[in-house]
Scaffold this motif. Structure first.
Motif, mmCIF file in Angstrom:
data_model
loop_
_atom_site.group_PDB
_atom_site.id
_atom_site.type_symbol
_atom_site.label_atom_id
_atom_site.label_comp_id
_atom_site.label_asym_id
_atom_site.label_seq_id
_atom_site.Cartn_x
_atom_site.Cartn_y
_atom_site.Cartn_z
ATOM 1 N N TYR A 1 -15.217 23.869 39.679
ATOM 2 C CA TYR A 1 -14.281 22.987 40.381
ATOM 3 C C TYR A 1 -13.917 21.772 39.541
ATOM 4 O O TYR A 1 -12.779 21.287 39.607
ATOM 5 C CB TYR A 1 -14.832 22.607 41.763
ATOM 6 N N PHE B 1 -10.217 20.562 38.946
ATOM 7 C CA PHE B 1 -9.799 19.192 39.270
ATOM 8 C C PHE B 1 -9.292 18.455 38.033
ATOM 9 O O PHE B 1 -8.410 17.606 38.132
ATOM 10 C CB PHE B 1 -10.958 18.420 39.918
ATOM 11 N N SER C 1 -5.777 16.798 38.282
ATOM 12 C CA SER C 1 -5.688 15.335 38.271
ATOM 13 C C SER C 1 -4.784 14.839 37.146
ATOM 14 O O SER C 1 -4.341 13.694 37.169
ATOM 15 C CB SER C 1 -7.078 14.710 38.161
ATOM 16 N N LEU D 1 -5.650 12.672 43.031
ATOM 17 C CA LEU D 1 -6.457 13.725 43.649
ATOM 18 C C LEU D 1 -7.660 13.081 44.334
ATOM 19 O O LEU D 1 -8.755 13.045 43.785
ATOM 20 C CB LEU D 1 -6.912 14.695 42.550
ATOM 21 N N LYS E 1 -10.155 16.787 47.188
ATOM 22 C CA LYS E 1 -11.047 17.642 46.394
ATOM 23 C C LYS E 1 -11.977 18.442 47.301
ATOM 24 O O LYS E 1 -12.147 19.656 47.139
ATOM 25 C CB LYS E 1 -11.911 16.787 45.455
#
Lengths: 194, 194
Positions: free
Chosen positions: A8, A12, A16, A21, A26
């Motif tokens: 993850y 991310f 981002s 974000l 998230k």
DNA sequence: GCTACTTTTTGATAAATGTCACATAATGAA
DNA sequence: TTCATTATGTGACATTTATCAAAAAGTAGC
């Protein structure tokens, strides 16, 4: 478990770069998606099905292709780590896919269902910024491909590929690359000999 | 004055099909954009400039093209009433354009500067939904074009054009259509004779 | 290693498309 | 209308690319 967290983080990191974000977003993304693994040459999507998931590639590679009227595979897209995979037409229109999505290597993905994605778009409106920017980026790539097909000779298209996506040559069979370049396997072979 | 109001109604009609379009957002769009007219064969954008405006076509038509390495014009897009026009690469990346945008007919547009658009995206977050969906739609069209160039013969591409965008033949010179189809003017002429 | 299988290469030939030169048609300005 | 200009069409030929058949090279399982 540690591995999943890193997955993850990878996702991310990409998101981002496109827009804000927040932590809550998230968390919502994590809760609404799952990590899936596929062996080499497995299908994520077949013709006739709806492309109802978007996949983020943690590791591995996929190709997107369709069968032309002679039943010959035509590759339209090769995607690798940190890239997103859908069948564009089917995913965006919710109509059945004319494309297949297949792994080229053992691969790990984060899979997010379209209805979950829509839910995220609705409840985290700023997520649409990220979605819009990512769509723009892939659009640009697609346009570059169309321009190459329009104006460049087979050899020029191959040279451009070498120059802009050399990694592709290392990981994708030549037979697959040929149709991506819009030429026959034999022609690609001859171009390479020179 | 009445005319201008109708122009915006035309724009809002297209936008509202993509997502919610509150009155405040409509007002902000109106305030931040302007109506511009161009005569036939005038340039909205030239190579080297930044594509810093998006144009909504109220009436008229434009083509997007670039000069290949031999200096020959290559058309990549034809756009008509109720469609949006940008140089995709330049507009989305804020880098100088390699493309030109030129009217094919006397045309009227709603022009929105990129910085104003970004301001709207920021202050009306739901506007990103509309932006995302429109980007998706144009992306699909572009992909269909790339697929046609990859897999169809010259004649098949022409037939597909006849079938899917017959209006284009009425309003765009054949010489322009040829490069759009990725073929020479002569080949197009011969295809049409049959 | 050895087979069976797949992928890539090679050769011969055909088909598609491009190029060049020029003819014809259409268009626009005076 | 007439002339000049631009767009489209045609013919001859060159070039590119596809197709078919088969060989060679690479790969996977045993």
């Amino acid at each position: 478990m540690m591995k999943e967290i890193n997955c993850y983080e990878q996702l991310f990191h990409v998101f981002s770069k496109m827009g804000r974000l927040p932590v809550l977003l998230k968390e919502a993304i994590t809760e609404n998606s799952k990590i899936v693994s596929f062996k080499k040459n497995e299908r994520l999507l077949s013709e006739g099905e709806k492309s109802d998931s978007i996949y983020f590639i943690i590791s591995g590679a996929v190709r997107v292709f369709y069968l032309n009227k002679e039943g010959i595979e035509t590759n339209t897209w090769f995607l690798f780590e940190n890239e997103l995979v859908i069948s564009v037409f089917s995913f965006f229109t919710s109509q059945p896919s004319f494309e297949y999505i297949e792994t080229l290597e053992d691969s790990v993905f984060i899979a997010l269902k379209k209805d979950k994605l829509d839910w995220l778009y609705e409840h985290f409106v700023e997520f649409n910024i990220i979605g819009r920017r990512l769509t723009e980026l892939y659009y640009i790539r697609n346009e570059a491909q169309a321009n190459a097909l329009r104006m460049l000779s087979a050899k020029e298209r191959y040279d451009l590929l070498l120059q802009t996506q050399p990694h592709l040559l290392q990981r994708v069979a030549l037979g697959h690359i040929a149709s991506y370049l819009g030429i026959s396997r034999e022609t690609l072979s001859r171009i390479r000999k020179k």
